[in-house]
Design a protein around this motif. Structure first.
Motif, PDB file in Angstrom:
ATOM      1  N   GLY A   1      39.128  29.309  22.976  1.00  0.00           N
ATOM      2  CA  GLY A   1      38.241  28.434  23.735  1.00  0.00           C
ATOM      3  C   GLY A   1      37.551  29.215  24.838  1.00  0.00           C
ATOM      4  N   ARG A   2      36.783  28.471  25.638  1.00  0.00           N
ATOM      5  CA  ARG A   2      36.010  29.155  26.672  1.00  0.00           C
ATOM      6  C   ARG A   2      36.890  29.490  27.879  1.00  0.00           C
ATOM      7  N   VAL A   3      36.539  30.622  28.502  1.00  0.00           N
ATOM      8  CA  VAL A   3      37.198  31.036  29.737  1.00  0.00           C
ATOM      9  C   VAL A   3      36.111  31.184  30.793  1.00  0.00           C
ATOM     10  N   ALA A   4      36.366  30.611  31.976  1.00  0.00           N
ATOM     11  CA  ALA A   4      35.359  30.612  33.038  1.00  0.00           C
ATOM     12  C   ALA A   4      35.714  31.598  34.136  1.00  0.00           C
ATOM     13  N   TYR A   5      34.659  32.111  34.766  1.00  0.00           N
ATOM     14  CA  TYR A   5      34.775  32.974  35.943  1.00  0.00           C
ATOM     15  C   TYR A   5      33.784  32.456  36.989  1.00  0.00           C
ATOM     16  N   GLY A   6      34.202  32.424  38.254  1.00  0.00           N
ATOM     17  CA  GLY A   6      33.234  31.992  39.252  1.00  0.00           C
ATOM     18  C   GLY A   6      33.828  31.917  40.642  1.00  0.00           C
ATOM     19  N   PRO A   7      32.998  31.908  41.672  1.00  0.00           N
ATOM     20  CA  PRO A   7      31.552  32.153  41.587  1.00  0.00           C
ATOM     21  C   PRO A   7      31.284  33.634  41.389  1.00  0.00           C
ATOM     22  N   VAL A   8      30.381  33.918  40.452  1.00  0.00           N
ATOM     23  CA  VAL A   8      30.132  35.309  40.059  1.00  0.00           C
ATOM     24  C   VAL A   8      28.849  35.808  40.719  1.00  0.00           C
ATOM     25  N   ARG A   9      28.954  36.997  41.304  1.00  0.00           N
ATOM     26  CA  ARG A   9      27.758  37.641  41.847  1.00  0.00           C
ATOM     27  C   ARG A   9      27.388  38.816  40.958  1.00  0.00           C
ATOM     28  N   ALA A  10      26.137  39.239  41.024  1.00  0.00           N
ATOM     29  CA  ALA A  10      25.688  40.363  40.190  1.00  0.00           C
ATOM     30  C   ALA A  10      26.570  41.589  40.437  1.00  0.00           C
ATOM     31  N   ALA A  11      26.969  41.772  41.690  1.00  0.00           N
ATOM     32  CA  ALA A  11      27.767  42.953  42.035  1.00  0.00           C
ATOM     33  C   ALA A  11      29.157  42.915  41.398  1.00  0.00           C
ATOM     34  N   ASP A  12      29.598  41.726  40.979  1.00  0.00           N
ATOM     35  CA  ASP A  12      30.924  41.604  40.352  1.00  0.00           C
ATOM     36  C   ASP A  12      30.923  42.039  38.890  1.00  0.00           C
ATOM     37  N   ILE A  13      29.741  42.133  38.279  1.00  0.00           N
ATOM     38  CA  ILE A  13      29.684  42.296  36.823  1.00  0.00           C
ATOM     39  C   ILE A  13      30.369  43.579  36.331  1.00  0.00           C
ATOM     40  N   PRO A  14      30.111  44.753  36.956  1.00  0.00           N
ATOM     41  CA  PRO A  14      30.794  45.949  36.435  1.00  0.00           C
ATOM     42  C   PRO A  14      32.318  45.790  36.408  1.00  0.00           C
ATOM     43  N   ALA A  15      32.891  45.256  37.489  1.00  0.00           N
ATOM     44  CA  ALA A  15      34.348  45.091  37.537  1.00  0.00           C
ATOM     45  C   ALA A  15      34.812  44.058  36.513  1.00  0.00           C
ATOM     46  N   LEU A  16      34.029  42.998  36.318  1.00  0.00           N
ATOM     47  CA  LEU A  16      34.392  41.971  35.338  1.00  0.00           C
ATOM     48  C   LEU A  16      34.373  42.561  33.924  1.00  0.00           C
TER      49      LEU A  16
END
Lengths: 152, 509
Positions: B55-70
């Motif tokens: 199923g779906r897994v959510a992440y938040g609140p997400v900032r652009a700067a978080d994307i590499p680490a995510l």
């Protein structure tokens, strides 16, 4: 007097809505989106096309807050002044933004670079205070964020 | 291939979703990024979801700067990260809700009619196409659905009135001029599940014998306008609109109209004037729009949420909807938590939940962490309630009994720094700014109200001027043509009644 380009826009707007019932607002929106404002001189042309009086068209154009009779600045900041934003301190944000940008709510800077105006609700009330900057929504804004968004 | 879901709802856009999308495209070339609506948890936006085998897994609140680490943490597989929220539908805030109208919002791709159909869409229209018009109306009546724009008028009765008229043309008008501060349900629905509104309008058209509709959307909602325009084209291509609805041979079509910054056009007769291309001035009633509405023809004018609730009723039966609710308020209400609130957003719950549960349990109190001083329920024309009234059940009649209204169900929370005299003054000032000018109490009374409120603030003849405010509110309430003038007394008088400490008291000369 309408410039040739303005007249072309008006004629295109009228033609685009020829089959439309109640075409006044769609035509005025079309003109404003192309020219950035609704010049007074277009109203008789639109009135004639819709078989209505100049006075009626003037009444319509002047009733709605959206229609401008002069162009806005190159950047347009619309800062919400309604209750949800008030609850998150927009009165203070407005004062600080006015100071920082050097113009009051409702004013355009003399160099035509910037217009700051009030808007009443953008539907962003759960991330207040909210603004639209050149049509792009911004949530939880302060004066610094607004200034940055317009390169000040 | 990795399939990610990121809202393109205005909440998410206002909080940086476009930068998140760009960072995702850069970090995960070739990913499939579906731009959804919002599930309504504004404090978690932008909320990113990834499809996993479980199923779906959510992440938040997400900032652009978080994307590499995510991405490094295994975002594509739903990997662990401090921003990981788990399954979105299991989040307590969502799990406690009863989502009938907003069931697809934030889940589906709002640009895709097949996705809509795969998530239960079109079942209501199919059911309606198999029924005679009178039975469609009977289902809506039996569901107990009342107008969600604020007036709470029974939808089935309105439809029956229009159906009973004989006229060459009839119209369905969706009122999407959602101007009340603290409300965004119409916007979210149009951005996140636009086909449900179109389906509801098509069902209304079948029920009353109307072949044409309009959606009147305020210009302050550019993203909703774009979504609805795209949805209309997709609906025509897919048989949800046009001369042959789902192959039935029966037709319905609609067009999108854009407002121009006039609050009063949310009033149904002013809205009709605006579609007709005139000044958005209120008409005297009667005649009701159901008898003589748009272009002089019988017209159903319903709020967006009212119409979008109809497909559920037709698909699942009136009883399934009426099973929820409280007293004469049946079904669910899309409550909007806004202003100075910790967990703001959209809460769809059955009527009967208390105001306190909404503000304190769902909302989590104020964003500032200070005590709640007041909540304004129902937009700029709604009353200010203190926490002492938090036991009020969310219900049309219960709010009316306490001199309030639920309106379009926006709740704006204020902390203890709020100045209620300033809020009362604003109510008059807003009325003055937005009055259409047709009736005298509203046009002139609003300005006089601002002046008298300023005299009270200055301590000038407080007792006499307060009496004058009461007198003026009486005139506005009973003498105005529409709710703009008629309801402006609600915020003013409730501020005076519940927050006397914010108003100067009479001083001896």
């Amino acid at each position: 007097m309408l410039a040739a380009e303005q007249l072309r826009v008006v004629e295109a707007a009228i033609a685009a809505h020829r089959g439309t019932e109640g075409a006044a607002l769609p035509i005025l929106h079309h003109i404003q989106s192309a020219l950035g404002f609704v010049p007074q001189a277009v109203l008789p042309v639109v009135a004639e096309a819709l078989n209505r009086s100049r006075a009626e068209l003037h009444g319509v154009a002047s009733f709605y807050h959206d229609f401008r009779d002069a162009p806005a600045g190159r950047h347009l900041v619309q800062l919400c002044q309604a209750e949800a934003c008030q609850a998150m301190g927009v009165r203070q944000v407005t004062r600080e933004s006015e100071q920082r940008l050097g113009l009051a709510l409702g004013e355009t800077s003399p160099d035509g670079a910037l217009t700051l105006e009030a808007v009443y609700c953008l539907g962003l009330c759960a991330c207040a205070p909210a603004a639209l900057v050149d049509g792009a929504p911004l949530g939880r804004v302060d004066a610094a964020a607004l200034a940055a968004a317009v390169g000040r | 291939m990795t399939r990610l879901f990121l809202p393109a709802d205005a909440f998410a856009l206002a909080l940086g979703a476009e930068a998140v999308a760009a960072a995702l495209q850069a970090a995960l070339p070739g990913l499939e990024l579906v731009r959804t609506g919002s599930r309504g948890m504004a404090w978690l936006e932008p909320m990113l979801e990834v499809a996993t085998p479980d199923g779906r897994v959510a992440y938040g609140p997400v900032r652009a700067a978080d994307i590499p680490a995510l991405v490094a943490a295994g975002l594509a597989q739903g990997g662990a990260h401090p921003l990981r929220l788990g399954a979105p539908e299991a989040l307590p805030w969502l799990a406690r809700q009863t989502r009938l109208t907003f069931t697809r919002c934030g889940v589906v791709d709002p640009a895709s009619l097949p996705d809509y159909a795969a998530h239960g869409g079109l079942a209501g229209l199919r059911a309606a196409l198999a029924l005679p018009p009178a039975e469609i109306i009977e289902a809506v009546t039996a569901s107990g659905l009342r107008g969600r724009g604020g007036a709470g008028f029974p939808t089935g009765i309105k439809w029956r009135t229009v159906a009973a008229e004989t006229a060459p043309r009839k119209f369905i008008v969706a009122n999407a001029d959602e101007g009340d501060s603290g409300t965004f349900a119409d916007r979210m629905l149009m951005e996140g599940d636009p086909f449900s509104l179109i389906e509801g309008m098509a069902i209304a058209g079948l029920a009353v014998g109307a072949a044409h509709g309009y959606v009147y959307i305020r210009s302050e909602y550019p993203h909703a306008i774009a979504r609805m325009r795209a949805a209309v084209l997709a609906a025509r291509a897919g048989g949800l609109l046009g001369p042959d609805l789902l192959g039935s041979g029966r037709g319905f079509d609609l067009e999108i109209r854009v407002g121009a910054g006039a609050y009063v056009c949310g009033e149904e007769t002013a809205l009709l004037e605006s579609i007709e291309g005139t000044r958005g001035q209120v008409r005297a009633k009667p005649p009701l729009p159901a008898i003589k509405g748009l272009f002089g023809c019988p017209t159903v004018v319903n709020n967006v949420i009212t119409l979008a609730s109809v497909p559920f009723i037709l698909a699942n039966g009136a009883a399934a909807y009426a099973a929820h609710g409280f007293g004469r308020s049946r079904g669910t209400m899309a409550v909007q938590l806004a202003g100075n609130v910790k967990h703001g957003g959209l809460v769809e719950v059955p009527f009967g939940v208390t105001l306190g549960e909404l503000v304190l349990e769902y909302g989590g109190g104020t964003a500032s962490g200070r005590p709640v001083k007041a909540v304004q329920v129902g937009g700029p024309l709604g009353a200010y309630f203190p926490p002492a009234l938090f036991d009020t059940p969310f219900d049309y009649e219960a709010f009316a009994a306490r001199d309030g209204l639920i309106g379009h169900a926006g709740i704006v929370v204020f902390d203890d720094t709020a100045d209620m005299l300033a809020q009362a003054r604003f109510a008059f000032a807003f009325c003055a700014e937005e009055s259409c000018g047709k009736c005298t109490p509203c046009r002139i009374g609003s300005t006089r109200g601002v002046e008298v409120m300023d005299r009270i603030a200055a301590g000038d003849n407080v007792a006499a001027n307060t009496a004058l405010i009461h007198d003026l509110c009486e005139t506005l309430k009973f003498g105005s043509l529409c709710a703009l003038g008629g309801f402006t007394p609600y915020p003013v008088l409730s501020a005076l009644q519940h927050f006397p400490q914010d108003f100067p008291q009479e001083t001896q000369p």
